[in-house]
Motif scaffolding. Sequence first.
Motif, mmCIF file in Angstrom:
data_model
loop_
_atom_site.group_PDB
_atom_site.id
_atom_site.type_symbol
_atom_site.label_atom_id
_atom_site.label_comp_id
_atom_site.label_asym_id
_atom_site.label_seq_id
_atom_site.Cartn_x
_atom_site.Cartn_y
_atom_site.Cartn_z
ATOM 1 N N THR A 52 -22.005 22.067 -49.126
ATOM 2 C CA THR A 52 -20.710 22.223 -49.781
ATOM 3 C C THR A 52 -20.642 21.290 -50.967
ATOM 4 O O THR A 52 -21.075 20.138 -50.879
ATOM 5 C CB THR A 52 -19.562 21.902 -48.801
ATOM 6 O OG1 THR A 52 -19.735 22.646 -47.594
ATOM 7 C CG2 THR A 52 -18.211 22.230 -49.415
ATOM 8 N N ALA A 53 -20.091 21.783 -52.071
ATOM 9 C CA ALA A 53 -19.907 20.973 -53.273
ATOM 10 C C ALA A 53 -18.423 20.762 -53.530
ATOM 11 O O ALA A 53 -17.625 21.697 -53.405
ATOM 12 C CB ALA A 53 -20.550 21.644 -54.474
ATOM 13 N N ILE A 54 -18.071 19.545 -53.896
ATOM 14 C CA ILE A 54 -16.718 19.221 -54.352
ATOM 15 C C ILE A 54 -16.855 18.832 -55.818
ATOM 16 O O ILE A 54 -17.603 17.902 -56.154
ATOM 17 C CB ILE A 54 -16.100 18.071 -53.535
ATOM 18 C CG1 ILE A 54 -15.899 18.507 -52.075
ATOM 19 C CG2 ILE A 54 -14.768 17.630 -54.134
ATOM 20 C CD1 ILE A 54 -17.077 18.263 -51.187
ATOM 21 N N VAL A 55 -16.166 19.563 -56.686
ATOM 22 C CA VAL A 55 -16.286 19.368 -58.133
ATOM 23 C C VAL A 55 -14.955 18.854 -58.654
ATOM 24 O O VAL A 55 -13.907 19.468 -58.437
ATOM 25 C CB VAL A 55 -16.660 20.685 -58.846
ATOM 26 C CG1 VAL A 55 -16.934 20.430 -60.325
ATOM 27 C CG2 VAL A 55 -17.867 21.342 -58.181
ATOM 28 N N VAL A 56 -14.997 17.709 -59.361
ATOM 29 C CA VAL A 56 -13.785 17.096 -59.893
ATOM 30 C C VAL A 56 -14.017 16.760 -61.358
ATOM 31 O O VAL A 56 -14.881 15.940 -61.689
ATOM 32 C CB VAL A 56 -13.396 15.817 -59.123
ATOM 33 C CG1 VAL A 56 -12.026 15.308 -59.598
ATOM 34 C CG2 VAL A 56 -13.385 16.055 -57.624
ATOM 35 N N ASP A 57 -13.266 17.412 -62.233
ATOM 36 C CA ASP A 57 -13.365 17.154 -63.675
ATOM 37 C C ASP A 57 -14.816 17.221 -64.167
ATOM 38 O O ASP A 57 -15.259 16.404 -64.973
ATOM 39 C CB ASP A 57 -12.753 15.798 -64.021
ATOM 40 C CG ASP A 57 -11.235 15.798 -63.892
ATOM 41 O OD1 ASP A 57 -10.643 16.890 -63.818
ATOM 42 O OD2 ASP A 57 -10.641 14.703 -63.856
ATOM 43 N N GLY A 58 -15.567 18.189 -63.650
ATOM 44 C CA GLY A 58 -16.936 18.408 -64.100
ATOM 45 C C GLY A 58 -17.987 17.614 -63.357
ATOM 46 O O GLY A 58 -19.176 17.960 -63.406
ATOM 47 N N ALA A 59 -17.605 16.524 -62.685
ATOM 48 C CA ALA A 59 -18.538 15.781 -61.837
ATOM 49 C C ALA A 59 -18.547 16.423 -60.452
ATOM 50 O O ALA A 59 -17.558 17.016 -60.030
ATOM 51 C CB ALA A 59 -18.120 14.320 -61.733
ATOM 52 N N HIS A 60 -19.691 16.301 -59.753
ATOM 53 C CA HIS A 60 -19.704 16.907 -58.432
ATOM 54 C C HIS A 60 -20.335 16.015 -57.379
ATOM 55 O O HIS A 60 -21.070 15.073 -57.677
ATOM 56 C CB HIS A 60 -20.379 18.287 -58.449
ATOM 57 C CG HIS A 60 -21.848 18.272 -58.715
ATOM 58 N ND1 HIS A 60 -22.386 18.329 -59.970
ATOM 59 C CD2 HIS A 60 -22.899 18.240 -57.867
ATOM 60 C CE1 HIS A 60 -23.704 18.326 -59.900
ATOM 61 N NE2 HIS A 60 -24.044 18.267 -58.626
ATOM 62 N N TYR A 61 -20.009 16.355 -56.142
ATOM 63 C CA TYR A 61 -20.424 15.631 -54.948
ATOM 64 C C TYR A 61 -20.920 16.674 -53.962
ATOM 65 O O TYR A 61 -20.299 17.731 -53.812
ATOM 66 C CB TYR A 61 -19.244 14.853 -54.351
ATOM 67 C CG TYR A 61 -18.540 13.996 -55.381
ATOM 68 C CD1 TYR A 61 -18.830 12.648 -55.513
ATOM 69 C CD2 TYR A 61 -17.610 14.571 -56.257
ATOM 70 C CE1 TYR A 61 -18.207 11.881 -56.491
ATOM 71 C CE2 TYR A 61 -16.993 13.810 -57.232
ATOM 72 C CZ TYR A 61 -17.284 12.471 -57.351
ATOM 73 O OH TYR A 61 -16.687 11.710 -58.329
ATOM 74 N N LEU A 62 -22.036 16.390 -53.300
ATOM 75 C CA LEU A 62 -22.629 17.345 -52.358
ATOM 76 C C LEU A 62 -22.528 16.808 -50.938
ATOM 77 O O LEU A 62 -22.775 15.618 -50.697
ATOM 78 C CB LEU A 62 -24.088 17.615 -52.703
ATOM 79 C CG LEU A 62 -24.349 18.314 -54.040
ATOM 80 C CD1 LEU A 62 -25.849 18.482 -54.261
ATOM 81 C CD2 LEU A 62 -23.648 19.664 -54.097
ATOM 82 N N VAL A 63 -22.171 17.705 -50.021
ATOM 83 C CA VAL A 63 -22.135 17.358 -48.601
ATOM 84 C C VAL A 63 -23.135 18.254 -47.875
ATOM 85 O O VAL A 63 -22.971 19.471 -47.816
ATOM 86 C CB VAL A 63 -20.728 17.544 -48.010
ATOM 87 C CG1 VAL A 63 -20.730 17.172 -46.527
ATOM 88 C CG2 VAL A 63 -19.707 16.708 -48.769
ATOM 89 N N ASP A 64 -24.189 17.646 -47.377
ATOM 90 C CA ASP A 64 -25.259 18.288 -46.599
ATOM 91 C C ASP A 64 -26.188 19.145 -47.467
ATOM 92 O O ASP A 64 -25.816 19.618 -48.540
ATOM 93 C CB ASP A 64 -24.704 19.076 -45.418
ATOM 94 C CG ASP A 64 -24.164 18.156 -44.326
ATOM 95 O OD1 ASP A 64 -24.634 17.005 -44.228
ATOM 96 O OD2 ASP A 64 -23.271 18.582 -43.566
ATOM 97 N N PHE A 65 -27.416 19.302 -46.957
ATOM 98 C CA PHE A 65 -28.495 19.908 -47.726
ATOM 99 C C PHE A 65 -29.247 20.918 -46.870
ATOM 100 O O PHE A 65 -30.414 20.755 -46.546
ATOM 101 C CB PHE A 65 -29.446 18.812 -48.241
ATOM 102 C CG PHE A 65 -28.809 17.917 -49.257
ATOM 103 C CD1 PHE A 65 -28.989 18.151 -50.612
ATOM 104 C CD2 PHE A 65 -27.987 16.865 -48.877
ATOM 105 C CE1 PHE A 65 -28.382 17.350 -51.569
ATOM 106 C CE2 PHE A 65 -27.378 16.049 -49.824
ATOM 107 C CZ PHE A 65 -27.569 16.305 -51.173
ATOM 108 N N GLY A 66 -28.548 22.001 -46.509
ATOM 109 C CA GLY A 66 -29.153 23.053 -45.713
ATOM 110 C C GLY A 66 -30.108 23.918 -46.516
ATOM 111 O O GLY A 66 -30.208 23.812 -47.748
ATOM 112 N N LEU A 67 -30.792 24.811 -45.814
ATOM 113 C CA LEU A 67 -31.795 25.677 -46.411
ATOM 114 C C LEU A 67 -31.195 26.512 -47.543
ATOM 115 O O LEU A 67 -30.212 27.233 -47.344
ATOM 116 C CB LEU A 67 -32.359 26.602 -45.326
ATOM 117 C CG LEU A 67 -33.499 27.539 -45.740
ATOM 118 C CD1 LEU A 67 -34.747 26.743 -46.097
ATOM 119 C CD2 LEU A 67 -33.792 28.523 -44.617
ATOM 120 N N GLY A 68 -31.753 26.368 -48.746
ATOM 121 C CA GLY A 68 -31.296 27.145 -49.887
ATOM 122 C C GLY A 68 -30.384 26.411 -50.842
ATOM 123 O O GLY A 68 -30.011 26.956 -51.890
ATOM 124 N N VAL A 69 -30.017 25.162 -50.532
ATOM 125 C CA VAL A 69 -29.045 24.455 -51.372
ATOM 126 C C VAL A 69 -29.532 24.267 -52.798
ATOM 127 O O VAL A 69 -28.737 24.305 -53.746
ATOM 128 C CB VAL A 69 -28.680 23.091 -50.747
ATOM 129 C CG1 VAL A 69 -29.869 22.167 -50.666
ATOM 130 C CG2 VAL A 69 -27.559 22.417 -51.559
#
Length: 311
Positions: free
Chosen positions: A34-51
Amino acid sequence: MTETSFGREHGLEVITLGTAAGPAIRSGAPGIATAIVVDGAHYLVDFGLGVTRQANAAGLLGKDLKAAFITHLHSDHVGELPAYLLWNWGLPVQGFTADVPVYGPGPETSAMVASILAAYDYDIRIRITDEGRPDLRRIVRAVDIPLPPGAAAAGPEHAPAMEPFEVYSDEHVRVCAILVEHPPVFPAFAFRFDTRYGSVVISGDTAECANVARLARGADLLVHEAVNLAFFADRDFGPEFLNHQQISHTTPSGVGRIAAAAQVGHVVLSHLAGVATDEEWTAGVAQEFDGRITVAQPGQRFVPGRVPAPR
């Protein structure tokens, strides 16, 4: 909000890059991320197959990654971390060139990241000299999340009652964590992202857990895992596997109870374990929660407080 070809340059957006549980391939959906995008910057939560491909398809460039978060160390949540780091590093791929913290359960997160960098040391050294890339080993920084005093597993309970605690903050977000119930894993976390535009909670893998309701109090968006126990019960799975599904994951009706207790604005089901129709997933949640419910699709975009954007 200002629109770009891929999403929003200003504002808050959540992208369910991957929605499948694992490690198993029971559908065409990529693994959980899952990605959380704030004002163009982003944060990733978990790295499952295909990320890695999913992030690229969503227009998320490594150069805009601020921090990464790992809910727990099961392989379906971290299996593609090596590929993501190696495909998003350096100017030739518009990747990160400075500090990239990776937050996760300790001490295993530090050990895992160190092992990844050691395993690919040959490739890293070659690309530093041959392609002029910065030293990945000095960019990626594992951060083992320290537990608050008294927050230890007690007997069979892996998520003692507690209040959320801060693990990260910058100019865009404040990130808090809380322990969740995902035996036998300890620690396992859920995360909350508070921004000037709204709040998002990612449950991680968990049984129905009061701590998730505490973390999600008043949140605009709750992205919560779900399991279809009937799917597994009707098939030839061993007793240990069936027991794991029952004690370590949340039924749709359980998600509904958590959402209702927390009074969240919108529930998004992701990390779907087993197979069911969207109507079946949603009906279970709706038994307990009368707010907005969405069964996430890979690559779907959500603006908290608004109808999800088209894929």
